[in-house]
Design an enzyme around this catalytic site. Structure first.
Site, PDB file in Angstrom:
ATOM      1  N   LYS A  54       0.879  -1.178   0.000  1.00  0.00           N
ATOM      2  CA  LYS A  54       0.000   0.000   0.000  1.00  0.00           C
ATOM      3  C   LYS A  54       0.912   1.222   0.000  1.00  0.00           C
ATOM      4  O   LYS A  54       1.241   1.785   1.044  1.00  0.00           O
ATOM      5  CB  LYS A  54      -0.914  -0.031   1.222  1.00  0.00           C
ATOM      6  CG  LYS A  54      -2.031   1.014   1.192  1.00  0.00           C
ATOM      7  CD  LYS A  54      -3.030   0.756   2.307  1.00  0.00           C
ATOM      8  CE  LYS A  54      -4.014   1.900   2.498  1.00  0.00           C
ATOM      9  NZ  LYS A  54      -4.991   2.045   1.430  1.00  0.00           N
TER      10      LYS A  54
HETATM   11  C1  LIG Z   1      -6.856   0.316  -3.836  1.00  0.00           C
HETATM   12  C2  LIG Z   1      -7.514  -0.224  -2.614  1.00  0.00           C
HETATM   13  N1  LIG Z   1      -8.058  -1.448  -2.655  1.00  0.00           N
HETATM   14  C3  LIG Z   1      -8.665  -1.982  -1.583  1.00  0.00           C
HETATM   15  C4  LIG Z   1      -8.766  -1.283  -0.396  1.00  0.00           C
HETATM   16  C5  LIG Z   1      -9.428  -1.902   0.790  1.00  0.00           C
HETATM   17  O1  LIG Z   1      -8.482  -2.271   1.741  1.00  0.00           O
HETATM   18  P1  LIG Z   1      -8.822  -2.298   3.294  1.00  0.00           P
HETATM   19  O2  LIG Z   1     -10.035  -3.131   3.436  1.00  0.00           O
HETATM   20  O3  LIG Z   1      -7.645  -2.911   3.922  1.00  0.00           O
HETATM   21  O4  LIG Z   1      -9.068  -0.899   3.691  1.00  0.00           O
HETATM   22  C6  LIG Z   1      -8.220  -0.003  -0.314  1.00  0.00           C
HETATM   23  C7  LIG Z   1      -8.307   0.750   0.927  1.00  0.00           C
HETATM   24  O5  LIG Z   1      -7.377   1.204   1.469  1.00  0.00           O
HETATM   25  C8  LIG Z   1      -7.566   0.534  -1.439  1.00  0.00           C
HETATM   26  O6  LIG Z   1      -7.033   1.765  -1.407  1.00  0.00           O
END
Ligand SMILES: Cc1ncc(COP(=O)(O)O)c(C=O)c1O
Length: 323
Positions: A158
């Site tokens: 991320k």
């Molecule tokens: C590109 C992307 N996909 C999926 C998610 C969902 O991830 P999470 O459930 O860990 O927030 C996020 C959220 O941060 C995101 O930015």
């Protein structure tokens, strides 16, 4: 103009929101060299509780490892700093944004000489796509932008850099009058939204793209898979063709920001009857029951923040942090 107030944790100190500044020559400003997390703490019936903060911090350590960043903080230190920052700001519920970034030293592309700095920001963030979206769903489009191809920008990390792609998807959707865009991967299979994972329902089976479809492996996605299985549904993680969207009985987004949000149309075609479907509603209910403490925290996902609140759900340090 400020969307936040209170204290921000920066490299071990709590500083006022307005003073939490970095130098314009910081590597992160020029090259997107940061990794971050987005988690939430909720006001539950038993007090304020972080939702799966251990899993979020594990992903943060994974992101650091992929980008050869040495955070200079142990899991326990950053975990403690998250709790300390919530307490210092006296939030009952908030969004939690830890970020680890390459700071100020030189502006060559090589990030290795730059310091690795860390900060934790908190702010109040209600329903990301609006309260109405949680009940009535959102209108979305398939984006003309694809998610990053394998072996280009690693999507298991991320990293801030990946959000350049997300902003293209989001802006296109907004300009075209949609709430969100769904991106395909470069092979043309369904991937995810600009900041959320995607689920479809067809003939009572729940589908979601696998981690090989250029998705961020969401913590909410993982939680929803567990909750759906608890409810007795079959969940399949597989490569999904775009057109399955249009013939799905139900579709929904999941993520820390959007929580569980129904999708009512894609590319102006109604999904099912164009309203939140029964399986989406059941999963939404199961999710909100857990995060607001209405049901027993059977998976140990809540960690209470303040003294005097239950502490039983404190998780062990995750794998990446133990290494
Ligand atoms: C590109 C992307 N996909 C999926 C998610 C969902 O991830 P999470 O459930 O860990 O927030 C996020 C959220 O941060 C995101 O930015």
């Amino acid at each position: 103009m400020s969307f936040g107030t209170g204290k921000i944790w920066m490299n071990g100190s709590l500083v006022d929101w307005a003073d939490a500044k970095i130098h314009i020559g910081s590597h992160v400003v020029h090259y997107g060299s940061a990794v971050f997390e987005g988690a939430r703490c909720y006001e539950t019936s038993r007090g304020t509780a972080c939702f799966r903060i251990d899993a979020h911090l594990e992903r943060l350590f994974d992101s650091c490892k992929i980008y050869r960043m040495e955070p200079g903080l142990t899991y326990d230190e950053i975990h403690g700093a998250v709790l300390e920052t919530i307490r210092a700001n006296q939030y009952k519920a908030c969004y939690i944004r830890p970020i680890i970034y390459r700071g100020y030293h030189t502006l060559g592309v090589n990030p290795l000489p730059c310091p690795v700095d860390a900060a934790i920001l908190l702010w109040e963030w209600g329903a990301y796509l609006g309260q109405d979206a949680l009940t009535n769903g959102v209108d979305v489009c398939v984006s003309s932008w694809s998610r990053a191809a394998a072996n280009t920008f690693p999507t298991l990390a991320k990293t801030s850099a990946n959000y350049a792609n997300s902003t293209l998807i989001k802006m296109e959707a907004m300009v075209e009058g949609y709430s969100e865009g769904i991106a395909l991967d470069t092979a043309g299979y369904l991937s995810e939204g600009s900041g959320q994972n995607l689920f479809l329902v067809r003939n009572d089976v729940i589908y979601t793209p696998p981690v090989t479809a250029s998705i961020l492996p969401g913590i909410t996605r993982d939680s929803v898979i567990t909750l759906a299985q608890d409810l007795g549904f079959k969940v399949r993680e597989e490569m999904l063709p775009r057109e399955l969207l249009y013939i799905a009985d139900e579709a929904f987004f999941v993520g820390t920001a959007v929580e569980v949000t129904p999708i009512k149309s894609v590319d102006k075609m109604a999904i099912g009857n164009g309203r939140r479907g029964p399986i989406t509603e059941a999963i939404q209910q199961a999710f909100f029951d857990i995060v607001t403490g209405r049901v027993d925290d059977r998976h140990g996902w809540l960690e209470y923040v303040y003294d005097g609140e239950p502490r039983e759900a404190v998780a062990a340090a995750p794998r990446a942090a133990r290494a």
